[in-house]
Design an enzyme around this catalytic site. Structure first.
Site, PDB file in Angstrom:
ATOM      1  N   HIS A 155     -24.270   7.895 -18.669  1.00  0.00           N
ATOM      2  CA  HIS A 155     -22.989   8.595 -18.044  1.00  0.00           C
ATOM      3  C   HIS A 155     -23.737   9.788 -17.233  1.00  0.00           C
ATOM      4  O   HIS A 155     -24.630  10.310 -17.660  1.00  0.00           O
ATOM      5  CB  HIS A 155     -21.939   9.217 -18.864  1.00  0.00           C
ATOM      6  CG  HIS A 155     -21.182   8.225 -19.353  1.00  0.00           C
ATOM      7  ND1 HIS A 155     -19.695   8.443 -19.724  1.00  0.00           N
ATOM      8  CD2 HIS A 155     -21.408   6.818 -19.921  1.00  0.00           C
ATOM      9  CE1 HIS A 155     -19.280   7.327 -20.035  1.00  0.00           C
ATOM     10  NE2 HIS A 155     -20.167   6.346 -20.218  1.00  0.00           N
ATOM     11  N   TYR A 211     -12.308  15.603 -20.316  1.00  0.00           N
ATOM     12  CA  TYR A 211     -11.845  16.609 -20.985  1.00  0.00           C
ATOM     13  C   TYR A 211     -10.641  17.322 -20.453  1.00  0.00           C
ATOM     14  O   TYR A 211     -10.869  17.998 -19.164  1.00  0.00           O
ATOM     15  CB  TYR A 211     -12.951  17.686 -21.199  1.00  0.00           C
ATOM     16  CG  TYR A 211     -14.210  17.285 -22.004  1.00  0.00           C
ATOM     17  CD1 TYR A 211     -15.149  16.338 -21.478  1.00  0.00           C
ATOM     18  CD2 TYR A 211     -14.329  17.703 -23.435  1.00  0.00           C
ATOM     19  CE1 TYR A 211     -16.142  16.040 -22.114  1.00  0.00           C
ATOM     20  CE2 TYR A 211     -15.382  17.249 -24.063  1.00  0.00           C
ATOM     21  CZ  TYR A 211     -16.422  16.351 -23.516  1.00  0.00           C
ATOM     22  OH  TYR A 211     -17.452  16.098 -24.551  1.00  0.00           O
ATOM     23  N   PRO A 265     -16.474  19.807 -32.305  1.00  0.00           N
ATOM     24  CA  PRO A 265     -16.849  18.434 -31.442  1.00  0.00           C
ATOM     25  C   PRO A 265     -16.866  18.642 -29.941  1.00  0.00           C
ATOM     26  O   PRO A 265     -17.019  17.540 -29.213  1.00  0.00           O
ATOM     27  CB  PRO A 265     -16.010  17.365 -32.105  1.00  0.00           C
ATOM     28  CG  PRO A 265     -14.711  17.974 -32.392  1.00  0.00           C
ATOM     29  CD  PRO A 265     -15.079  19.491 -32.912  1.00  0.00           C
ATOM     30  N   LYS A 304     -22.130  18.248 -29.610  1.00  0.00           N
ATOM     31  CA  LYS A 304     -23.318  18.666 -30.058  1.00  0.00           C
ATOM     32  C   LYS A 304     -23.897  18.077 -31.467  1.00  0.00           C
ATOM     33  O   LYS A 304     -24.991  18.188 -31.608  1.00  0.00           O
ATOM     34  CB  LYS A 304     -23.358  20.206 -29.984  1.00  0.00           C
ATOM     35  CG  LYS A 304     -23.444  20.629 -28.253  1.00  0.00           C
ATOM     36  CD  LYS A 304     -24.980  20.476 -27.763  1.00  0.00           C
ATOM     37  CE  LYS A 304     -24.821  20.361 -26.377  1.00  0.00           C
ATOM     38  NZ  LYS A 304     -25.062  18.979 -25.737  1.00  0.00           N
ATOM     39  N   TYR A 329     -24.685  20.612 -21.758  1.00  0.00           N
ATOM     40  CA  TYR A 329     -24.221  19.345 -21.981  1.00  0.00           C
ATOM     41  C   TYR A 329     -25.127  18.339 -22.309  1.00  0.00           C
ATOM     42  O   TYR A 329     -25.252  17.509 -23.097  1.00  0.00           O
ATOM     43  CB  TYR A 329     -22.916  18.964 -21.033  1.00  0.00           C
ATOM     44  CG  TYR A 329     -21.998  17.747 -21.659  1.00  0.00           C
ATOM     45  CD1 TYR A 329     -21.062  18.160 -22.208  1.00  0.00           C
ATOM     46  CD2 TYR A 329     -22.227  16.540 -21.424  1.00  0.00           C
ATOM     47  CE1 TYR A 329     -20.339  17.184 -22.913  1.00  0.00           C
ATOM     48  CE2 TYR A 329     -21.302  15.726 -22.007  1.00  0.00           C
ATOM     49  CZ  TYR A 329     -20.470  16.040 -22.652  1.00  0.00           C
ATOM     50  OH  TYR A 329     -19.333  14.928 -23.433  1.00  0.00           O
TER      51      TYR A 329
HETATM   52  C1  PHB Z   1     -16.502  11.036 -29.220  1.00  0.00           C
HETATM   53  O1  PHB Z   1     -16.692   9.900 -28.271  1.00  0.00           O
HETATM   54  O2  PHB Z   1     -16.338  10.857 -30.288  1.00  0.00           O
HETATM   55  C2  PHB Z   1     -16.509  12.411 -28.548  1.00  0.00           C
HETATM   56  C3  PHB Z   1     -17.002  12.556 -27.028  1.00  0.00           C
HETATM   57  C4  PHB Z   1     -17.028  13.601 -26.527  1.00  0.00           C
HETATM   58  C5  PHB Z   1     -16.813  14.947 -27.549  1.00  0.00           C
HETATM   59  C6  PHB Z   1     -16.598  14.921 -28.670  1.00  0.00           C
HETATM   60  C7  PHB Z   1     -16.467  13.417 -29.400  1.00  0.00           C
HETATM   61  O3  PHB Z   1     -16.979  16.149 -26.918  1.00  0.00           O
END
Ligand code: PHB
Length: 390
Positions: free
Chosen positions: A43, A186, A277, A281, A369
């Site tokens: 990505h 997000y 989460p 990280k 990130y």
């Molecule tokens: C996930 O795909 O589980 C996931 C992706 C991004 C995040 C947290 C979890 O920030």
């Protein structure tokens, strides 16, 4: 390697899914990146969605780097296979029951096979015929997760624990069907945070902010989709639904234990630190710890020099604190703090607007990130050379 759970269980439990650039590179360098490169998805950006609109953060344009979406359970499969192929041993369904002599050069791990975790009681049960045994080691690595026993062997007078709890959890679902978007979303909405992520071309991972004490029984599929649509849909875009085949609630906390080493015990990953989460990280930090430790151990075995082992805790904690800051910041910016006033919410929207419209602010998000540069084991009070502005 002593592993409490069974091989099947750890290779199929869906957990994290985002690999930083440096994590992916390390897997390749170590010779375990082949499946990741074949089935992982690279990505180049993520979307921040707020005020009913999407704003793309161009990770690759801003940093020259990208992330790989590849499930943690797939990484575990690759690592298990590499270990076993190399003639190594993994004792599955085996519990570490105690550590001793950590401050000598013969630390010992007591362990017992035939173990099964009873999640209801939070206790480990053993088969009657499984006897306790003891392993005499050169070094002990406590990579046994937040609930594992090894951290408690850093004496209380030495150990300092930093904790931050957040007043919300994540309701996570796994869905059958193709990805709803090309990149992760997000989203901050008045009703709370939502995240659209993916696991594979046929399995999608979605989350929404919930009460930390909520229970999955309160959420029939219909109600989940209603909530996800309310938070995510825009005039141009509607979330694709699919068959939900797993529901769970994730607790959100920040936790750091200092130091990460006591005598010949070295803590790594969640045993020493937990991040919420939101910045993806957790797994990356564990990999970064192990990278530092592996190099330090190799040096100690090759030349007897223990400098890198001696600075293990300091080296790792620099990265851990920066990742904790980033995860805390992403969490604070993207969730609804329902008990607080509108001023806070307006600050969050202003911050999202700033991050999406300023190249400097977007670069700050992006470089964290995709992952800050891996640290060298050099002195912790001087910036490592690769930390210098690029
Ligand atoms: C996930 O795909 O589980 C996931 C992706 C991004 C995040 C947290 C979890 O920030």
């Amino acid at each position: 390697m002593i592993e409490l759970r069974g091989r099947e269980e750890i290779e199929t439990t869906v957990r994290a899914g985002v690999l930083e650039h440096g994590t992916a590179e390390l897997l390749r360098e170590t010779g375990v990146g082949e499946r990741m490169d074949r089935i992982g998805a690279v990505h180049h950006g993520v979307e921040l969605r707020f005020g009913g609109r999407g704003h793309r953060i161009d990770l690759t344009g801003l940093t020259g780097r990208s992330i790989v979406v590849y499930g943690q359970q797939e990484v575990v499969k690759d690592l298990n296979a590499a270990r076993l192929d190399a003639g190594g041993q993994i004792l599955f369904e085996t519990a570490a029951t105690g550590l001793r002599d950590l401050e000598t050069d013969e630390p010992k791990v007591r362990f017992r096979g035939g173990a099964k975790l009873d999640p209801e009681a939070g206790e480990i049960r053993f088969r009657d015929d499984a006897e306790e045994e003891e392993l005499v080691c050169d070094y002990v690595v406590g990579a046994d997760g937040f609930f594992g026993p090894s951290r408690s062997f850093v004496p209380e007078g030495v150990r300092k624990e930093h904790v931050r709890a957040y007043p919300f959890g994540w309701f996570g679902i796994l869905v059958k069907g193709p990805p709803a978007t090309e990149e992760l979303i997000y989203c901050l909405h008045e009703r709370g945070f939502a995240l659209v992520s993916t696991r594979s071309p046929t399995i999608q991972r979605l989350y929404f902010q919930c009460d930390p004490n909520d229970s999955v029984e309160n959420w029939p599929d219909e109600k989940i989709w209603e909530e996800m649509h309310a938070r995510l849909d825009t005039d141009e875009w509607t979330l694709t639904e699919g068959e939900i085949f797993q529901k769970s609630i994730v607790q959100m906390r920040s936790f750091v234990c200092e130091p990460m080493r006591h005598g010949r015990l070295f803590l790594a990953g969640d045993a020493a630190h937990i991040v919420p989460p939101t910045g993806a990280k957790g797994m990356n930090l564990a990999v970064a710890d192990v990278r530092v430790l592996a190099r330090a151990l190799a040096e100690a075995y090759a030349s007897g020099a223990t400098d890198a082992l001696d600075s293990y805790s300091e080296t790792c904690l620099r990265r851990v604190w920066k990742a904790s800051r980033f995860s805390w910041w992403m969490t604070s910016m993207l969730h609804r703090f329902h008990d607080e006033d509108d001023f806070r919410y307006r600050m969050q929207l202003a911050e999202l607007d700033y991050v999406s419209s300023s190249r400097a602010a977007a670069t700050s998000l992006a470089e964290n990130y995709v992952g800050l540069p891996m640290e060298s084991a050099a002195s912790a009070d001087e910036p490592a050379p690769q930390d210098a502005l690029r």
